[in-house]
Write a protein that holds these residues in place. Structure first.
Motif, PDB file in Angstrom:
ATOM      1  N   SER A  79       0.848  -1.274  -0.178  1.00  0.00           N
ATOM      2  CA  SER A  79      -0.225  -0.052  -0.159  1.00  0.00           C
ATOM      3  C   SER A  79       0.741   0.875   0.050  1.00  0.00           C
ATOM      4  O   SER A  79       0.607   2.034  -0.274  1.00  0.00           O
ATOM      5  CB  SER A  79      -0.720   0.344   1.176  1.00  0.00           C
ATOM      6  OG  SER A  79      -1.610  -0.656   1.331  1.00  0.00           O
ATOM      7  N   ASN A 138      -1.364  -0.640   6.686  1.00  0.00           N
ATOM      8  CA  ASN A 138      -2.145  -1.069   5.752  1.00  0.00           C
ATOM      9  C   ASN A 138      -3.513  -0.416   5.022  1.00  0.00           C
ATOM     10  O   ASN A 138      -4.303   0.035   3.768  1.00  0.00           O
ATOM     11  CB  ASN A 138      -2.256  -2.575   5.848  1.00  0.00           C
ATOM     12  CG  ASN A 138      -2.009  -3.583   4.184  1.00  0.00           C
ATOM     13  OD1 ASN A 138      -2.856  -2.847   3.239  1.00  0.00           O
ATOM     14  ND2 ASN A 138      -2.024  -4.464   3.984  1.00  0.00           N
ATOM     15  N   ALA A 142      -3.900   2.726   1.816  1.00  0.00           N
ATOM     16  CA  ALA A 142      -5.052   2.023   1.171  1.00  0.00           C
ATOM     17  C   ALA A 142      -6.376   3.558   1.270  1.00  0.00           C
ATOM     18  O   ALA A 142      -6.767   3.611   0.074  1.00  0.00           O
ATOM     19  CB  ALA A 142      -5.592   0.572   1.393  1.00  0.00           C
TER      20      ALA A 142
END
Length: 309
Positions: A79, A138, A142
């Protein structure tokens, strides 16, 4: 038994070499010398080494965290790399330095440093803290990526295609950059494989046998993260290789670390090569993101495993 597995390894290697040779002549474009030498060979080699790296990293992560659903992207590195790639597309920087690769690599390593910093400053020193920090990063990365896509509609298609993974733009400089990283990291992983094997017995047993768990864990995760960052910076995010392949290898060849790593490397290389060949040939005069092919194959198999076991 050992001779049998050695023979299986050699046969798998020969299968990989045969598939690589065949893949060079498969495609919609006319198989001229230029197409084969300058376009297909770099792509084939990169797909093989990327698949090997992701499968190896998946096996490492599952071994360290003793968790069968860990994959190479669980610590948020992919990410982070995606944000670097998105920024390169948004600001028109994809043709500077080494293109998207350089920007993705920088943000991938920044994400890794943040994750290690969170773990280091935590009062509890544990792989679970590292795992939770990675999962949190993450989600954060994202979310930032989603905002960047929403605010920059004109670059949405480029960013989306990159995040699905592709070997379409791979060149020889990418190979010269990645292959040494892969070989060096793999060498050190195999040096640590004995300690990693002992760690499967549990922390108490491993410590009683003289294994420095924290040192081995951090060292191995750092080595794996370097490989992941390098793969993602060149090819984008390609899922399910590092999740599915180690499972298959354990079922067929067992859980001994050296065998797990060796067969994961070959199996991951074969799987990625087949997936990329399908991605560039399944639709005439067009190309699919290789990540969509790996997901189409990997997700149903993983669901099947969940239902069966």
């Amino acid at each position: 038994m050992l001779k049998s597995k050695a023979l299986q390894f050699v046969l798998l290697l020969l299968l990989l070499l045969g598939l690589m040779s065949a893949a060079a002549f498969i495609g919609t474009a006319q198989s001229t010398e230029f197409v084969i030498v300058h376009l297909r060979i770099p792509r084939i080699l990169m797909s093989v080494f990327a698949g090997a790296a992701l499968a190896l990293c998946g096996a490492i992560f599952q071994s360290i965290f003793r968790n069968p659903i860990c994959d190479p992207y669980i610590l948020g590195i992919s990410s982070g790399a995606s944000i670097g790639a998105a920024l390169a597309f948004i600001f028109g920087l994809e043709f500077y330095l080494f293109g998207v690769t350089s920007f993705a690599l920088v943000t991938a390593f920044l994400t890794l440093l943040i994750m290690l910093g969170i773990t280091q400053f935590s009062k509890i020193k544990s792989t679970y803290i590292m795992l939770l920090a990675g999962i949190s990063l993450n989600f954060l990365m994202a979310s930032i990526l989603t905002l960047l896509i929403v605010l920059n509609h004109q670059e949405m298609q480029k960013i989306f295609f990159w995040t699905m993974g592709s070997f379409a733009t791979v060149s020889y400089p990418d190979l010269f950059f990645f292959i040494p990283i892969f070989l060096i990291c793999t060498f050190f992983v195999f040096l640590l494989s004995k300690d990693l094997n002992i760690m499967q017995l549990g922390d108490i047993q491993a410590q009683s046998l003289g294994v420095n768990i924290q040192k081995i864990t951090y060292t191995t995760l750092l080595i794996s993260s370097v490989m992941i960052a390098a793969v993602v910076s060149i090819c984008g995010v390609i899922g399910f290789i590092g999740l599915i392949i180690p499972h298959l290898v354990r079922i067929i060849w067992g859980n001994k670390t050296k065998l797990l790593f060796a067969f994961s490397i070959l199996s991951g290389a074969i799987f990625m090569l087949v997936a990329d060949t399908l991605a560039r040939t399944i639709v005439s005069n067009s190309e699919l993101p290789v990540g969509s092919i790996t997901a189409l194959i990997g997700a149903p198999y993983f669901i099947f495993m969940l239902v069966r076991k």
